[in-house]
Motif scaffolding. Structure first.
Motif, PDB file in Angstrom:
ATOM      1  N   CYS A 415      23.153  40.004  38.314  1.00 57.74           N
ATOM      2  CA  CYS A 415      22.585  40.565  38.485  1.00 57.74           C
ATOM      3  C   CYS A 415      22.116  40.797  40.181  1.00 57.74           C
ATOM      4  CB  CYS A 415      20.966  41.316  38.008  1.00 57.74           C
ATOM      5  SG  CYS A 415      20.081  42.795  38.743  1.00 57.74           S
ATOM      6  N   CYS A 418      18.051  40.766  39.736  1.00 62.70           N
ATOM      7  CA  CYS A 418      16.527  39.579  39.118  1.00 62.70           C
ATOM      8  C   CYS A 418      17.604  38.304  39.300  1.00 62.70           C
ATOM      9  CB  CYS A 418      16.219  39.879  38.245  1.00 62.70           C
ATOM     10  SG  CYS A 418      17.067  40.514  37.129  1.00 62.70           S
ATOM     11  N   CYS A 437      21.662  46.497  34.914  1.00 62.89           N
ATOM     12  CA  CYS A 437      20.412  45.550  34.410  1.00 62.89           C
ATOM     13  C   CYS A 437      19.674  45.654  33.567  1.00 62.89           C
ATOM     14  CB  CYS A 437      19.926  44.348  35.392  1.00 62.89           C
ATOM     15  SG  CYS A 437      19.141  43.267  35.021  1.00 62.89           S
ATOM     16  N   PHE A 439      17.403  44.163  32.306  1.00 60.58           N
ATOM     17  CA  PHE A 439      16.417  43.176  32.370  1.00 60.58           C
ATOM     18  C   PHE A 439      15.204  43.876  33.640  1.00 60.58           C
ATOM     19  CE2 PHE A 439      18.660  39.852  30.844  1.00 60.58           C
ATOM     20  CZ  PHE A 439      18.216  39.790  29.836  1.00 60.58           C
ATOM     21  N   CYS A 440      16.039  44.064  34.846  1.00 62.52           N
ATOM     22  CA  CYS A 440      14.887  44.464  35.581  1.00 62.52           C
ATOM     23  C   CYS A 440      15.904  46.119  36.299  1.00 62.52           C
ATOM     24  CB  CYS A 440      15.526  44.001  37.030  1.00 62.52           C
ATOM     25  SG  CYS A 440      16.477  43.821  37.924  1.00 62.52           S
TER      26      CYS A 440
HETATM   27 ZN   LIG Z   1      18.548  42.701  36.892  1.00 56.25          ZN
END
Ligand SMILES: [Zn+2]
Length: 1084
Positions: A415, A418, A437, A439-440
């Motif tokens: 990504c 992040c 992504c 995660f972010c």
């Molecule tokens: Zn990310």
């Protein structure tokens, strides 16, 4: 070791009132010491917490569950059995790349279950199962066939696609659910019904609710059974035969006066000949305490009650039973990782893991698999949210090793924002041209080389061909960008550095090491698939000066070079110092033969130490490589040189505010050396052979920051300790490991890793640096909320470890794990894992004593235990009499471990324990994984007197209490560090004959540390049990043979952790009573 954390937290900054307040103010009421995690105000239990419902948990998310696969071949997880590039998960699975797959626990959750095992004191009328506060889960007839047939999708959610579970495993492993406890008992769901026998916690029902099976009682800790039944789970069926009926949380009642336990000493181990120790914290709990009643305002009434009868120890939760029950349920089965937030079997159970999108529990375990959605909830319950990550955990032979993904010069896809690595949680969109992504949330372009079309469900068509899209754990080949100075690393080196001062020569140790190395060097670790180890080796001996050896293959004889200026350490030779063992074998043999003779007449007793480490780092710098130093050292370095130490041991500091200084290393050169070592990828393993104090806290500073290990053999003697040491050395040299490692734990939004405990170094708040990390080292990572977590998307974590392999390849090892999130605290408690919790508490408490008085830390542990349990009772359990102690099922043995932890050397505060021993245990635990802390805090006590010699089975361990011993019994006790063979004074002569070849116990010689090899079935069986254990454990152990009532039995008794501690500390029973009273106070 973490550089932050515990210390900074407000709770430790001052003494807390409460239990610890015995001597101080008791009037403070139940102020909560917040164990350093949440700085917020204490949570009151009086007001209903926001967002908490006591009603059954409703569907956590609206997401569809993963499809059920019926095509899974149970044998496919066998390593090497695949024709594919890697084992494809079930074809129908589609959990990733989609909206996060749905947790199974969304379905009609039956809320928290409450099992109340009531011990009616006196009448012993046990087995009163209290009403559930939630309805039983839907049942279906599939349960009994579940092992053969794929379970149908949940009928309650017909619109949802089936999940990817494999039929043969789902029943055993996947369901984090269970029917309500009442069902588990085979009785009516509600109300109390009597059991034929006293159904105690963790004990099998004496009276059979069902025919001949393992309705062994309540569900066990850490099991996934605690949740609601899920789609197609066998658990949805009727609670039968041997099925893992999760029981409800347990209740134990203390009718009469709960504090009564404090009026009578519990069944402690203080027998004849064992003077009662005036333990600092144990004393509080175990014996009558002057002034104690008055100090607990709320308890005075209770104290006025009738004197309490002795409680039946069988009525309180048993770890051995919990372990056996889990084995019965999951032993030998396959645990598939395709379900988010799924609680794995216990660490003590043998099971096979199949990676289907989440990292194996061998790599990551969590304190809970259902995170609370908000900070408020987290603070309210004070259950630590943490993961214990063992990135290099050994996998059993029948599990697939990690695949290595090589994207060539491009390197791994990440990504942009992040920097998370490509993983099953990334969602491909826009026809596969972009990915979001998880995660972010950043949307990234898919690099051209990585483009692939999506199928009709939006999944890449190469899903099964790419480990990084479908597996929880895998590796990437790292590009030059990931290498130091953009250069491919050289293979690592091992340097053996032997203290040849008087003591080590005289004891025969030097000769022993040299002899052993000749064979051991043949077994240096190798890269998978290669025949020859790439590891280079070098040799140094030292006392006040250092001797380097040139062992170049071209030489006929090794050459020695002496460096006596230890202030400015340098390596006097480059060429010929670090060599390939196979090429230089003849010269090395020659050297190893000569070393013991060269120093045979030495009178030198002084040693240096810091310059030895310095020399190792310099050698690695010069050779531009990483590696490990194996240092064999005997005494405090008192010779005039950098790092010279002096005796600063002071027992008077024990139990004072300054006790912490005993654990703190001396500042200065060793700190600097640690940094240098980490920067160079130089790990230090230290083998110590002390005859007295040597300031281990300072000497072990470098090993404990470089991913190294410290081994210690007090008063080393060849005959009794030689084998023990050699076994440790062999294991240590051959361990699989990675070098020059840096680890980062990324999380999805809403929470993040804040504190880290391990044999690690941290230069900043996120990067965990380890000069090396081996298969036994674990880092415990604590998480805190940044924001609210979503039940729908859950919580993700990705652990990325950049390291150099034993063959010199730069790699990235990725472990992914997805957890559930819930706004119901009951979910959190249901999905707790006690073994992981205790690992966290052990490490955080051992870290805390560097900065806090030991007494404060113990108080906080007790308070937090009570608080966690009180919060459960307040918010999750059904109403019941205050005299009942209600424990969440997954945490029912938590108090035993907690009590055991407080009795360990570092926390017990006894002047009888050598400072170095306490420090050694403290440092060892900091690097431990869940398996090791579990065993350390609850040893195995195995009866050997009734062995079935024809069976392969090892007898089930019994509880660690004197009550379980028998005069005519023989028991083996081990905790991963110590091992005892205990012989009852009435041990039958035929047993003595078979095991020891002596006619009776009285004929047994002292000082024995191995069993004679006798040609009879019992002898063979006992020896094979012992050697299997030694094989299995990460450390070797010295077998100590003790006879009942002989003096050395003291050593053994300190491991009977359910009894009163030898050096202070309550019995389990007394501790439970105490905690119960604390809980009652918190609830009033
Ligand atoms: Zn990310």
């Amino acid at each position: 070791m973490s550089q932050q954390g515990y210390v900074a937290a407000p709770p430790y900054s001052q003494a807390q009132p409460g239990m610890g307040g015995y001597q101080g103010g008791f009037g403070g009421g139940p102020t909560q010491p917040l164990y350093g995690h949440y700085g917020g105000p204490s949570q009151a239990f009086g007001a209903p917490p926001t967002g908490i419902m006591k009603s059954p948990v409703s569907s956590a998310t609206g997401m569809p569950p993963p499809p059920v696969s019926s095509q899974y071949n149970p044998n496919i997880q066998q390593n090497g059995a695949h024709s594919q590039r890697y084992p494809a998960p079930p074809a129908a699975a589609s959990p990733y790349g989609q909206p996060p797959h749905s947790p199974y626990n969304n379905m009609a959750s039956p809320g928290p279950q409450t099992q109340q095992v009531t011990n009616q004191m006196g009448a012993m009328n046990l087995g009163n199962y209290a009403p559930m506060q939630s309805p039983p889960p839907p049942t279906s007839p599939v349960a009994q066939q579940s092992f053969q047939t794929p379970p149908p999708p949940a009928s309650s959610l017909p619109q949802m696609p089936p999940g990817p579970q494999s039929p043969h495993m789902s029943p055993q492993m996947t369901p984090p659910q269970s029917p309500p406890s009442s069902m588990s008992m085979g009785g009516p769901p509600m109300g109390s019904h009597s059991m034929a026998g006293p159904p105690m916690v963790g004990q099998s029902m004496a009276g059979p609710p069902m025919a001949g099976q393992s309705m062994a009682g309540p569900p066990m800790a850490g099991q996934s059974m605690a949740g609601p039944p899920m789609a197609g789970q066998s658990m949805a069926g009727p609670p039968m035969a041997g099925q893992s009926m999760a029981g409800p949380p347990m209740g134990i009642s203390f009718p009469g006066a709960s504090p009564g336990g404090f009026q009578q000493p519990g069944p402690g181990p203080a027998g004849p000949g064992y003077p009662q120790q005036a333990g600092q914290f144990g004393g509080h709990l175990a014996g009558p305490q002057p002034g104690m009643p008055g100090s607990f305002p709320g308890a005075s009434a209770a104290l006025a009650g009738p004197p309490q009868k002795k409680m039946d120890p069988d009525s309180i939760p048993s770890i051995t039973q919990v372990i056996e029950d889990d084995k019965a349920k999951y032993g030998g089965q396959v645990f598939s990782t395709n379900i988010r937030g799924q609680v794995p079997p216990l660490v003590t159970t043998d099971f096979t893991v199949q990676d289907q999108g989440n990292a194996s529990p061998r790599f990551i375990r969590c304190t809970t698999y259902s995170l609370p959605c908000t900070t408020d909830l987290a603070k309210q319950c004070q259950v630590p949210l943490a993961s214990i990550i063992k990135p290099f955990a050994n996998l059993p032979k029948n599990e697939t090793p990690l695949y290595v993904v090589n994207h060539g010069e491009t390197g791994p896809v990440r990504c942009n924002r992040c920097k998370a690595y490509m993983c099953p949680y990334m969602q491909f969109i826009d026809g596969g041209r972009r990915f979001q992504c998880s995660f972010c949330s950043c949307v990234n372009e898919v690099p051209a080389f990585y483009f692939q079309h999506l199928d009709h469900v939006g999944r890449r068509v190469d899903f099964y061909e790419r480990p990084e899209l479908s597996l929880g754990s895998y590796e990437f080949a790292a590009t030059l960008d990931y290498c130091k100075n953009n250069k491919i690393p050289n293979p690592p080196a091992f340097i053996f550095m032997i203290d040849v001062s008087y003591n080590n020569i005289k004891s025969g140790l030097v000769k022993m090491i040299c002899d052993e190395l000749k064979t051991l060097l043949e077994k240096l670790p190798r890269e998978e698939g290669t025949d020859i180890s790439a590891v280079k080796v070098g040799f140094v001996t030292y006392n006040k000066v250092l001797h380097f050896y040139n062992v170049k293959s071209a030489l006929a004889q090794p050459q020695m070079m002496v460096v006596s200026d230890t202030a400015e350490m340098f390596v006097p030779l480059l060429d010929g110092f670090l060599v390939n063992y196979q090429e230089s074998k003849a010269v090395i043999y020659n050297l190893l033969d000569q070393i013991p003779d060269m120093f045979a007449d030495t009178n030198e007793s002084e040693t240096v130490f810091a310059p030895v480490i310095q020399a190792g780092v310099e050698a690695f710098k010069a050779a531009e490589c990483n590696g490990k130093l194996f240092i064999f050292h005997s005494s405090m370095p008192t010779a005039e040189a950098p790092g010279k130490l002096k005796n600063r041991d002071d027992k008077k500091l024990v139990n004072t505010d300054k006790e912490k200084t005993l654990f703190q290393p001396q500042r200065g050169i060793y700190e600097q050396l640690s940094k240098e070592c980490v920067a160079q990828g130089c790990c230090v393993d230290l083998f110590l052979f002390p005859s007295q104090y040597l300031d281990l806290a300072t000497m072990a500073n470098v090993p404990s920051h470089t991913g190294g290990s410290v081994y210690k053999y007090n008063n080393f003697q060849m005959e009794t300790d030689g084998e023990h040491f050699l076994r440790d050395l062999r294991k240590d040299v051959q361990k699989s490991l990675g070098f020059d490692a840096i680890m980062r734990v990324r999380t999805s939004t809403g929470f993040r890793a804040t504190d880290f405990y391990g044999a690690v170094h941290m230069n900043n708040t996120t990067d965990i640096e380890m000069a090396a990390v081996d298969c036994d080292k674990a880092v415990t990572v604590e998480f805190k909320h940044d924001d609210t977590l979503s039940e729908e998307t859950g919580a993700l974590m990705q652990c990325a470890l950049l390291y150099t392999t034993i063959g010199g390849q730069r790699r990235l090892r990725i472990h992914n794990l997805s957890l559930n999130c819930s706004s119901q605290l009951s979910e959190l408690y249901k999905n707790c894992e006690t073994d992981s919790l205790i690992n966290f508490f052990a490490k955080s408490a051992y870290h805390a004593i560097l900065n806090q008085p030991v007494k404060n830390v113990r108080e906080i542990l007790v308070h937090q235990t009570a608080h966690m349990l009180a919060c459960y009772r307040k918010n999750c359990a059904s109403p019941s009499a205050a005299s009942q102690l209600i424990l969440p099922d997954a945490m029912k043995v938590f108090p035993v471990y907690m009590n055991s932890l407080m009795k360990t050397g570092p926390l017990v505060g006894s002047t009888e324990l050598p400072t170095d021993d306490r420090t050694h245990q403290r440092l060892s635990v900091m690097g431990m994984g869940v398996e090791d802390t579990q065993l350390l805090l609850y040893p195995r006590l195995i009866p050997l007197h009734n062995l079935d010699v024809s069976s392969e089975v090892v007898p089930a361990p019994v509880r660690c209490s004197e009550e379980r011993l028998a005069d005519s019994g023989v028991f083996l006790l081990e905790n991963g560090h110590s091992m005892f063979l205990w012989l009852g004074q009435a041990s039958p002569p035929d047993l003595m004959q078979s095991i020891f070849n002596v006619p009776s116990l009285a004929h047994l010689q002292g000082q024995m540390c191995t069993l004679p090899e006798l040609d009879n079935p019992l002898s063979k069986k006992v020896r094979s049990i012992i050697s299997d254990l030694l094989q299995k454990r990460s450390n070797s152990m010295k077998l100590q043979i003790v006879r009942q009532r002989d003096k050395p039995e003291m050593l053994f008794r300190q491991f009977l952790v359910e009894d009163k501690g030898l050096y202070g500390g309550a019995s389990y029973m007394d501790f439970l009573c105490y905690v119960h009273r604390e809980i009652r106070q918190l609830l009033t």
